[in-house]
Motif scaffolding. Structure first.
Motif, mmCIF file in Angstrom:
data_model
loop_
_atom_site.group_PDB
_atom_site.id
_atom_site.type_symbol
_atom_site.label_atom_id
_atom_site.label_comp_id
_atom_site.label_asym_id
_atom_site.label_seq_id
_atom_site.Cartn_x
_atom_site.Cartn_y
_atom_site.Cartn_z
ATOM 1 N N ASP A 322 0.815 -1.214 0.000
ATOM 2 C CA ASP A 322 0.000 0.000 0.000
ATOM 3 C C ASP A 322 0.849 1.265 0.000
ATOM 4 O O ASP A 322 0.447 2.288 -0.565
ATOM 5 N N ARG A 323 2.006 1.182 0.623
ATOM 6 C CA ARG A 323 2.836 2.378 0.773
ATOM 7 C C ARG A 323 3.911 2.522 -0.317
ATOM 8 O O ARG A 323 4.585 3.543 -0.378
ATOM 9 N N ARG A 324 4.047 1.490 -1.155
ATOM 10 C CA ARG A 324 5.101 1.550 -2.180
ATOM 11 C C ARG A 324 4.773 2.619 -3.202
ATOM 12 O O ARG A 324 3.669 2.698 -3.733
ATOM 13 N N LYS A 325 5.753 3.474 -3.504
ATOM 14 C CA LYS A 325 5.559 4.596 -4.417
ATOM 15 C C LYS A 325 6.324 4.457 -5.724
ATOM 16 O O LYS A 325 6.208 5.326 -6.592
ATOM 17 N N SER A 326 7.114 3.402 -5.849
ATOM 18 C CA SER A 326 7.916 3.248 -7.084
ATOM 19 C C SER A 326 7.866 1.795 -7.543
ATOM 20 O O SER A 326 7.563 0.878 -6.768
ATOM 21 N N ASP A 327 8.182 1.616 -8.832
ATOM 22 C CA ASP A 327 8.226 0.294 -9.441
ATOM 23 C C ASP A 327 9.689 -0.180 -9.435
ATOM 24 O O ASP A 327 10.547 0.486 -10.030
ATOM 25 N N PRO A 328 9.994 -1.288 -8.770
ATOM 26 C CA PRO A 328 11.390 -1.724 -8.719
ATOM 27 C C PRO A 328 11.948 -2.131 -10.088
ATOM 28 O O PRO A 328 13.160 -2.294 -10.232
ATOM 29 N N ARG A 329 11.072 -2.261 -11.081
ATOM 30 C CA ARG A 329 11.521 -2.680 -12.410
ATOM 31 C C ARG A 329 11.458 -1.548 -13.442
ATOM 32 O O ARG A 329 11.581 -1.776 -14.652
ATOM 33 N N GLU A 330 11.297 -0.325 -12.957
ATOM 34 C CA GLU A 330 11.120 0.795 -13.877
ATOM 35 C C GLU A 330 12.388 1.105 -14.680
ATOM 36 O O GLU A 330 12.322 1.758 -15.742
ATOM 37 N N THR A 331 13.531 0.650 -14.229
ATOM 38 C CA THR A 331 14.779 0.913 -14.957
ATOM 39 C C THR A 331 15.078 -0.127 -16.022
ATOM 40 O O THR A 331 16.048 0.007 -16.777
ATOM 41 N N LEU A 332 14.282 -1.183 -16.085
ATOM 42 C CA LEU A 332 14.535 -2.253 -17.065
ATOM 43 C C LEU A 332 14.045 -1.858 -18.449
ATOM 44 O O LEU A 332 13.062 -1.154 -18.595
#
Length: 332
Positions: A322-332
């Motif tokens: 719920d609190r996550r604000k970013s995608d850990p795979r956005e740099t791929l």
């Protein structure tokens, strides 16, 4: 055929012992297998260099090689018909410049021996080739009917013994730390072999004269021992460096912790900073394999291990979601 030791090390025949040592050290650093990991012939060239230095660094062996008594591998050479040289009785050259050619024959009258003496002065002709063959025939033990051995095959050296190759399995840590391993030769002889620290897969060692026996008067072959390093469940070899995956608990990765990490010399304490991600790698200098140009490093990579499933863990994960604000795979 082995190359001339002077050419292998790259020095002149008149080089001093210090010059030979300096040239050897320079080449050893350049040819060491650790510095040539992609060259399949690196180990052979390094072994050739060591063999050459073994001869030239030993004053006695160096003089024997210079006189032609041993070959480039340190093995005795066949020197022909010894005992018929200068000053030796029974043939060759007598004192005062006289030349004695002796004729030995078996004939109807039995064993006959005669000699032709020349003063070596002007106008003297050498004896005919038949006399030379008679000398060779007289040196044989003789066979029925007066037949000796063929003079053209008499000088052929007897074959030396054959070389053999053995493979020994060495546990990873014994090869990494250095150890003594027992080797049993095909003859049944057992030897304690010193394994240097940092020994790699395929390392080859030479045991002079421990190969197959030869004909009488000829040297035995050599035994070559090839090291097969047994794999380790945790350490992976990367040249002279080592790599290790270190399991870390989720709470240790999030909060930070001091954890124990194994090395080839024992455990060390590794500090994990808070919020350490899985895959982060720490470098431990000098904790790799021993090498001629200095020990390698140990690279420790963090692998986060999740705890057993529970309601608390699931609730914690949903809160993070719920609190996550970013995608850990956005740099791929």
């Amino acid at each position: 055929m082995a190359r001339d030791p002077y050419d292998v090390i790259g020095v002149a025949r008149a080089a001093s012992a210090d010059e030979i040592k300096r040239a050897f050290r320079k080449k050893a650093k350049a040819l060491h297998p650790d510095a040539n990991q992609k060259d399949p012939k690196a180990q052979d060239r390094f072994s050739e260099l060591n063999n050459a230095y073994e001869i030239l660094s030993d004053d006695k062996k160096r003089k024997q090689f210079d006189r032609g008594e041993i070959d480039a591998e340190g093995k005795p050479k066949f020197t022909g018909f010894e005992g018929h040289g200068a000053g030796r009785p029974g043939g060759g050259f007598a004192q005062g410049g006289e030349t004695i050619f002796e004729d030995f024959n078996f004939g109807p009258g039995g064993f006959r021996r005669s000699s032709t003496r020349s003063t070596g002065g002007q106008g003297q002709k050498p004896p005919p080739m038949d006399d030379f063959f008679d000398i060779l025939s007289g040196m044989s033990s003789g066979r029925a009917g007066g037949r000796g051995f063929d003079p053209f095959t008499a000088a052929e050296p007897k074959p030396a013994g054959e070389d053999i190759t053995l493979t020994i399995k060495v546990p990873f840590l014994d090869a990494a730390r250095g150890s003594t391993q027992r080797v049993v030769l095909p003859s049944g002889e057992a030897l304690d072999l010193k394994i240097p620290a940092g020994t790699r897969e395929g390392h080859r060692m030479r045991l002079r004269g421990k190969g197959k026996p030869a004909a009488l008067g000829r040297p035995a072959g050599d035994a070559y021992v090839v090291v097969a390093v047994e794999p380790h469940p945790a350490f992976k070899v990367d040249g002279k460096d080592l790599r290790l995956d270190l399991p870390v608990a989720l709470d240790e990765a999030i909060l930070g912790a001091k954890v124990r990490a194994p090395t080839i010399d024992g455990e060390v304490e590794l500090t994990l900073p808070p919020m350490t991600s899985s895959g982060k790698t720490f470098r431990l200098r000098g904790k790799g394999l021993a090498a001629a140009d200095g020990a390698g490093d140990l690279y420790v990579t963090v692998r986060i291990v999740l705890p057993e499933p529970s309601a608390d863990l699931e609730g914690f994960a949903r809160l993070l979601q719920d609190r996550r604000k970013s995608d850990p795979r956005e740099t791929l």
